[in-house]
Design a protein around this motif. Structure first.
Motif, PDB file in Angstrom:
ATOM      1  N   SER A 154      47.626  23.709  42.872  1.00 41.57           N
ATOM      2  CA  SER A 154      46.165  23.419  43.543  1.00 41.57           C
ATOM      3  C   SER A 154      45.085  23.300  42.667  1.00 41.57           C
ATOM      4  N   TYR A 155      45.118  22.282  41.946  1.00 40.25           N
ATOM      5  CA  TYR A 155      43.838  21.766  41.026  1.00 40.25           C
ATOM      6  C   TYR A 155      43.693  22.958  39.979  1.00 40.25           C
ATOM      7  N   ASN A 156      44.633  23.422  39.452  1.00 40.36           N
ATOM      8  CA  ASN A 156      44.529  24.669  38.531  1.00 40.36           C
ATOM      9  C   ASN A 156      43.922  25.806  38.896  1.00 40.36           C
ATOM     10  N   THR A 157      43.922  25.924  40.007  1.00 41.61           N
ATOM     11  CA  THR A 157      43.175  27.470  40.693  1.00 41.61           C
ATOM     12  C   THR A 157      44.047  28.487  40.576  1.00 41.61           C
ATOM     13  N   MET A 158      45.636  28.204  40.404  1.00 42.01           N
ATOM     14  CA  MET A 158      46.366  29.162  40.209  1.00 42.01           C
ATOM     15  C   MET A 158      47.518  28.919  39.237  1.00 42.01           C
ATOM     16  N   VAL A 159      48.018  29.884  38.627  1.00 38.81           N
ATOM     17  CA  VAL A 159      49.121  29.884  37.509  1.00 38.81           C
ATOM     18  C   VAL A 159      50.240  30.434  37.907  1.00 38.81           C
ATOM     19  N   ALA A 160      51.396  29.798  38.291  1.00 46.13           N
ATOM     20  CA  ALA A 160      52.584  30.336  38.722  1.00 46.13           C
ATOM     21  C   ALA A 160      53.716  30.664  37.434  1.00 46.13           C
ATOM     22  N   PHE A 161      54.391  31.820  37.215  1.00 47.22           N
ATOM     23  CA  PHE A 161      55.061  32.172  36.131  1.00 47.22           C
ATOM     24  C   PHE A 161      56.360  32.278  36.965  1.00 47.22           C
ATOM     25  N   VAL A 162      57.543  31.237  36.468  1.00 48.17           N
ATOM     26  CA  VAL A 162      58.570  31.342  36.905  1.00 48.17           C
ATOM     27  C   VAL A 162      59.717  32.127  36.132  1.00 48.17           C
ATOM     28  N   ASN A 163      60.206  33.117  36.928  1.00 48.77           N
ATOM     29  CA  ASN A 163      61.065  33.876  35.760  1.00 48.77           C
ATOM     30  C   ASN A 163      62.586  33.573  36.169  1.00 48.77           C
ATOM     31  N   SER A 164      63.305  34.481  35.176  1.00 47.48           N
ATOM     32  CA  SER A 164      64.784  34.228  35.397  1.00 47.48           C
ATOM     33  C   SER A 164      65.463  34.938  36.609  1.00 47.48           C
ATOM     34  N   VAL A 165      64.789  35.670  37.530  1.00 49.20           N
ATOM     35  CA  VAL A 165      65.459  36.239  38.713  1.00 49.20           C
ATOM     36  C   VAL A 165      65.074  35.471  39.920  1.00 49.20           C
ATOM     37  N   GLY A 166      64.577  34.192  39.494  1.00 43.27           N
ATOM     38  CA  GLY A 166      64.501  33.286  40.833  1.00 43.27           C
ATOM     39  C   GLY A 166      63.001  33.669  41.541  1.00 43.27           C
ATOM     40  N   SER A 167      62.214  34.148  40.830  1.00 41.44           N
ATOM     41  CA  SER A 167      60.918  34.480  41.527  1.00 41.44           C
ATOM     42  C   SER A 167      59.795  34.028  41.041  1.00 41.44           C
ATOM     43  N   THR A 168      58.519  34.106  41.313  1.00 42.72           N
ATOM     44  CA  THR A 168      57.375  33.819  40.549  1.00 42.72           C
ATOM     45  C   THR A 168      56.445  34.826  40.874  1.00 42.72           C
ATOM     46  N   GLU A 169      55.616  34.916  39.875  1.00 42.50           N
ATOM     47  CA  GLU A 169      54.493  35.773  39.778  1.00 42.50           C
ATOM     48  C   GLU A 169      53.242  34.920  39.343  1.00 42.50           C
ATOM     49  N   VAL A 170      52.231  34.929  40.558  1.00 34.24           N
ATOM     50  CA  VAL A 170      51.114  33.959  40.732  1.00 34.24           C
ATOM     51  C   VAL A 170      49.812  34.690  40.498  1.00 34.24           C
ATOM     52  N   CYS A 171      49.078  33.983  39.534  1.00 36.68           N
ATOM     53  CA  CYS A 171      47.879  34.682  38.990  1.00 36.68           C
ATOM     54  C   CYS A 171      46.674  33.652  39.526  1.00 36.68           C
ATOM     55  N   ASP A 172      45.565  34.376  39.568  1.00 32.07           N
ATOM     56  CA  ASP A 172      44.293  33.449  39.942  1.00 32.07           C
ATOM     57  C   ASP A 172      43.826  32.970  38.772  1.00 32.07           C
ATOM     58  N   ARG A 173      43.423  31.737  38.520  1.00 32.91           N
ATOM     59  CA  ARG A 173      43.255  31.095  37.288  1.00 32.91           C
ATOM     60  C   ARG A 173      41.883  31.478  36.827  1.00 32.91           C
ATOM     61  N   SER A 174      41.034  31.888  37.784  1.00 34.05           N
ATOM     62  CA  SER A 174      39.525  32.402  37.252  1.00 34.05           C
ATOM     63  C   SER A 174      39.559  33.565  36.638  1.00 34.05           C
ATOM     64  N   THR A 175      40.436  34.575  37.379  1.00 30.72           N
ATOM     65  CA  THR A 175      40.198  36.018  36.782  1.00 30.72           C
ATOM     66  C   THR A 175      41.588  36.542  36.259  1.00 30.72           C
ATOM     67  N   TRP A 176      42.413  35.736  36.291  1.00 35.28           N
ATOM     68  CA  TRP A 176      44.089  35.921  35.735  1.00 35.28           C
ATOM     69  C   TRP A 176      44.596  37.330  36.437  1.00 35.28           C
ATOM     70  N   ALA A 177      43.932  37.730  37.486  1.00 35.29           N
ATOM     71  CA  ALA A 177      44.671  38.826  38.186  1.00 35.29           C
ATOM     72  C   ALA A 177      45.548  38.134  39.247  1.00 35.29           C
ATOM     73  N   PRO A 178      46.848  39.073  39.441  1.00 37.97           N
ATOM     74  CA  PRO A 178      47.803  38.853  40.123  1.00 37.97           C
ATOM     75  C   PRO A 178      47.326  38.426  41.780  1.00 37.97           C
ATOM     76  N   ILE A 179      47.801  37.548  42.308  1.00 38.25           N
ATOM     77  CA  ILE A 179      47.433  37.096  43.798  1.00 38.25           C
ATOM     78  C   ILE A 179      48.601  38.123  44.612  1.00 38.25           C
ATOM     79  N   ASP A 180      48.033  38.710  45.398  1.00 37.10           N
ATOM     80  CA  ASP A 180      49.188  39.439  46.143  1.00 37.10           C
ATOM     81  C   ASP A 180      48.672  39.600  47.552  1.00 37.10           C
ATOM     82  N   SER A 181      49.646  39.846  48.609  1.00 39.95           N
ATOM     83  CA  SER A 181      49.166  39.845  49.991  1.00 39.95           C
ATOM     84  C   SER A 181      48.774  41.432  50.270  1.00 39.95           C
ATOM     85  N   PHE A 182      47.650  41.515  51.111  1.00 44.93           N
ATOM     86  CA  PHE A 182      47.030  42.769  51.602  1.00 44.93           C
ATOM     87  C   PHE A 182      47.164  42.726  53.112  1.00 44.93           C
TER      88      PHE A 182
END
Length: 919
Positions: free
Chosen positions: A441-469
């Motif tokens: 999404s236009y560099n607004t998020m960074v997704a780290f694809v890992n070997s257990v078939g999942s992703t960890e997504v970070c906010d590009r601006s703050t580098w904080a993990p994005i999670d659902s609350f």
């Protein structure tokens, strides 16, 4: 330049030092007797912790991590934005292609078999890396000796052909020192610069809304200087920077320059990363001495105009301008010394139109990985992990000590030029092996694809993990809306689709499998009396609608988003999904009150609304059945009408009086007009049957509501909804014109087959149970009644949009238009029937249209989805991966000789899905 925050270099990773030599470091290891009896061997009463080691990494994953640490270009799996996948075989001798098919019976998606058209490596080399262009139609394949081969899509998904290239490309003797360590596709102008940015969806009251921002067309961009031409940059181990680019006739050429002159093997590069920033790219390299070098690369395209006997044409003769920015020595993680670099990425800044108010700077991101073998893991008692390190690329102006001011008569220190530095940020450690890094999404998020078939997504601006609350008032991303992957077994290779909603993985046995995000709280609402997940389910649907809209603006494949939705999703949520995508994408939903020419012009120019209605077709089937419901029936009819209307508009509006009436064009249009005429008869027949079957005291609205509920018949709504009514008026208007054309073409047919086809159509037209101009009058009266009803009810533009969406997606008959339906049954239709042979209408066979019989009978005649001609057993076919429609797979020679409308229309299915060859 040394990184002051890091320790000094070590000659060998700690894990290797422990396993080297006869003396093994056994400190920290558990005594075997302790492990057997649970008591200390020396008799001391010390509790022994229970250590449960994690499962060892599969050998295939360890090998792939070793490849990643050896070179930056070793991707064996890639997913195209056009909707298909490529995989390098285990021996590197071929690239196989697959796609995802939507099963029409179960509404589930699954991987196809391998395409029958693999890409074969040349003799003496093997493939080591694959990477699709951004649009997904081209594939770059790198071999072990540094050759980069470009393959282009040949008409359909799953069939690639080698792109024409100048002899200088990949010429000369190459060695492993020429291996590719970094590759980057440039954006294509103007196609990739038209997509707007769709902001997060927010809920106010009961309505969801988004904000669309258009891109600044004047901002400097890095792309090929010519329209619709591709280019890519790649870096070799020997520090050569190469630009591959298309020139005249789309032939590929190359030019190169040397980044550095290397003197020893330690100066050979292992990784290179390229990222675009404005009108240039930032390039970072990493060598065996663990050194970063950062460059600014600018391409001067040198455009030139040429003349020839066929007219003028434009070429480019690009040159590379290399600017050295900075060097950083001793690159390693801040703490974990036993790791090695496995990924290198440039994270560009967020464009201004997508910025959330927090400034960003270009960032160099490096992933260091520790993936021990089972023996090493047991000896060290340490699991695999990855370290994510970041450096921001910043420009600073050095300041001199105040004593330098005394050297100047005026007492001022000499001015210093700005210099570029890499400023170290805090490392992040994850206990999962990172296989890939994707920007979303236009560099607004960074997704780290890992070997257990999942992703960890970070906010590009703050580098904080994005999670659902549990936020039910905003949908900004998959992760924020609770849509996530479930961890599974380790996989050596993984690839994300365009928006990150689907993942292709390689299992331990080498086979491929698909994974999709799923809502954390499930799709079905909980009924435990405590938790209420209805809001989160709605938010997840809105989030997927936004993802679908974003991909639609990018002309990317959207089938994977639809695959996330469950087959038993409620009708209300399906309608909500389609409504939201229409609202997000379409600027012209209120056409009812426009003048007729403006209506037609707007509807034909508006392309993007076809994507949401394509989703309505895919979702519009009854659970566990291939039978379409009302939403699916109306979408099926409208998408076919739209494809035919666009063909007729492009053919009948030609400025050349002869080009639209050639002896090939006119016969090719005959099946389309047969489809249109039979659709009209089907609509008239349905309305007449409803009128005859109305019970005493039953209103026209109630009668049609019963019809929609029982059969899903969309006949009334083809007239009631503005979109199909406008197309139907257009098609019936050109019908008499086509009859004149066909009578003229019959006099001089090219083949006997064409002559017979046109004569059959003329005889068929004479047997139509009513005159077409009478139906044109019916539409005109109905259209006038709609305008009058909207005016008398005082419906606002916003209300009219709500009405149109409700009619299109749910088959609603609004109160504002009830007088129109009553007028149709009491006045307009009886007047029409006076001049029609209703007996012929009743017995006219319209089954071949596929409107109401979405389940074809066994052995029934099948028809080409685009040309509307019968399909035979001798034809090679292609199939739509979304709706399952079929079309003849025309050879390239036949396509070249076909009418222009066939060349254009055959690129996609009428539902906007991509074709897949069946062989």
């Amino acid at each position: 330049m040394d990184d002051q925050t890091m320790t000094g270099p070590t000659g060998m990773p700690e894990v290797d030092q422990r396993l080297t030599g006869d003396g093994m470091d056994t400190s920290g290891m558990i005594d075997p007797m302790d492990d057997l009896f649970g008591d200390p061997a020396d008799g001391m009463d010390v509790p022994v912790p229970l250590v449960i080691p994690s499962a060892p990494l599969p050998t295939s994953l360890i090998f792939h991590v070793n490849d990643m640490q050896r070179t930056g270009c070793c991707s064996k799996l890639a997913w195209s934005n056009a909707g298909y996948m490529a995989q390098i075989s285990s021996d590197g001798g071929r690239v196989t292609l697959r796609t995802v098919f939507r099963d029409q019976q179960s509404s589930s998606s699954s991987l196809s078999e391998e395409s029958k058209f693999p890409v074969i490596a040349l003799d003496g080399v093997h493939f080591v890396h694959i990477q699709f262009s951004r649009l997904g139609t081209d594939l770059a394949v790198a071999d072990n000796l540094g050759g980069v081969h470009v393959y282009i899509m040949a008409g359909v998904l799953g069939r690639l052909q080698l792109a024409p290239a100048d002899v200088s490309v990949n010429e000369g003797v190459k060695t492993e020192a020429d291996a590719v360590v970094g590759l980057h596709w440039l954006a294509t102008w103007p196609t990739e610069f038209r997509a707007p940015y769709i902001g997060p969806a927010t809920k106010i009251g009961q309505r969801w809304s988004t904000q669309m921002k258009m891109l600044d067309s004047t901002a400097p961009r890095m792309h090929h200087a010519l329209d619709n031409r591709n280019a890519l940059l790649y870096v070799t181990s020997s520090s050569k920077l190469v630009l591959l680019y298309q020139n005249e006739h789309s032939v590929w050429h190359s030019t190169f320059d040397q980044l550095e002159d290397w003197q020893s093997s330690n100066e050979l590069l292992t990784h290179a990363a390229i990222g675009e920033e404005g009108d240039h790219v930032v390039l970072t390299t990493h060598d065996h001495d663990r050194r970063f070098r950062v460059y600014r690369i600018t391409v001067h395209w040198n455009i030139a105009q040429h003349s020839s006997s066929n007219g003028t044409y434009t070429t480019v003769s690009p040159t590379l301008d290399i600017g050295h920015l900075t060097i950083l020595d001793h690159v390693c993680p801040q703490q974990a010394q036993m790791t090695s670099l496995s990924l290198l990425q440039i994270i560009p800044t967020i464009p201004s139109f997508a910025s959330q108010g927090i400034p960003t700077v270009t960032t160099v991101l490096a992933v260091f990985t520790h993936a021990p073998t089972p023996l090493a893991a047991a000896q060290q008692q340490q699991d695999a992990f990855s370290v994510i390190a970041r450096w921001t690329v910043e420009s600073v102006t050095p300041t001199l000590h105040e004593c330098f001011a005394k050297l100047k008569p005026n007492g001022q220190a000499p001015a210093q030029n700005p210099v570029t530095v890499l400023r170290r940020q805090q490392d992040t450690i994850t206990n999962k092996i990172v296989l890939d890094v994707e920007l979303l999404s236009y560099n607004t998020m960074v997704a780290f694809v890992n070997s257990v078939g999942s992703t960890e997504v970070c906010d590009r601006s703050t580098w904080a993990p994005i999670d659902s609350f549990g936020d039910t008032l905003m949908a900004s991303s998959l992760a924020q809306s609770g849509l996530e992957y479930i961890d599974g077994d380790h996989t050596p290779h993984a690839a994300l689709n365009a928006d990150g909603s689907a993942m292709l993985i390689t299992k331990s046995d080498g086979t491929l499998d698909m994974k999709y995000v799923a809502p954390r709280y499930g799709w079905q609402p909980l009924e435990d009396g405590v938790s209420d997940t209805k809001g989160m389910t709605e938010t997840a649907v809105i989030c997927l609608a936004r993802q679908y809209a974003i991909l639609s603006t990018m002309a990317a494949a959207t089938d994977e988003v639809l695959a996330v939705l469950p087959h038993d999703l409620s009708t209300d949520l399906r309608a909500l999904f389609v409504k939201q995508t229409l609202r997000m994408l379409c600027r012209s939903l209120d056409l009812a009150m426009l003048e007729n020419p403006k209506q037609q012009q707007t509807l034909l120019r508006e392309q993007v609304h076809l994507r949401p209605l394509s989703a309505q077709l895919a979702l519009g089937s009854k659970p566990g059945s291939i039978e379409r419901d009302f939403a699916g029936q109306l979408a099926y009819v409208y998408l076919n009408m739209r494809q035919i209307s666009y063909t007729l508009a492009s053919t009948f509006s030609t400025r050349d009086n002869n080009s639209g009436r050639t002896q090939e064009v006119v016969p090719s249009l005959v099946p389309l007009f047969e489809w249109v005429s039979d659709l009209i008869i089907s609509v008239v027949d349905t309305m007449a049957q409803v009128r005859r079957g109305m019970k005493d005291g039953q209103s026209a609205k109630e009668a049609f509501q019963h019809l929609v509920a029982e059969t899903g018949n969309p006949a009334l709504h083809i007239l009631l909804c503005s979109f199909p009514r406008i197309l139907l008026r257009m098609q019936t208007t050109v019908f008499p014109v086509f009859l004149k054309w066909i009578h003229a073409a019959k006099a001089r047919p090219r083949t006997l087959e064409n002559k017979q086809l046109m004569e059959d159509f003329c005889r068929r037209a004479e047997k139509i149970p009513f005159r077409i101009n009478h139906f044109v009058e019916l539409i005109a009266e109905f259209d006038a009644a709609v305008r009058s009803a909207y005016t008398e009810s005082g419906a606002s533009a916003e209300r009219r949009v709500d009405i149109e969406l409700a009619m299109l997606t749910e088959g609603v008959i609004p109160d504002e238009l009830e007088p129109v339906v009553r007028t149709l049954m009491e006045t307009i239709l009886p007047k029409f029937e006076e001049n029609a042979d209703m007996g012929k209408v009743y017995f006219w066979d319209t089954q071949w249209l596929g409107v109401l019989n979405s389940v074809p009978e066994k052995g029934a005649t099948r028809y080409d989805a685009i040309r509307k001609v019968q399909l035979t057993k001798e034809m090679k076919l292609r199939v739509c991966r979304r709706c399952g429609a079929e079309m003849e797979d025309l050879p390239q020679e036949q396509i070249k000789q076909a009418p222009d409308w066939v060349k254009h229309a055959q690129r996609h299915c009428f539902c906007q899905g991509y074709w897949w060859p069946l062989g």
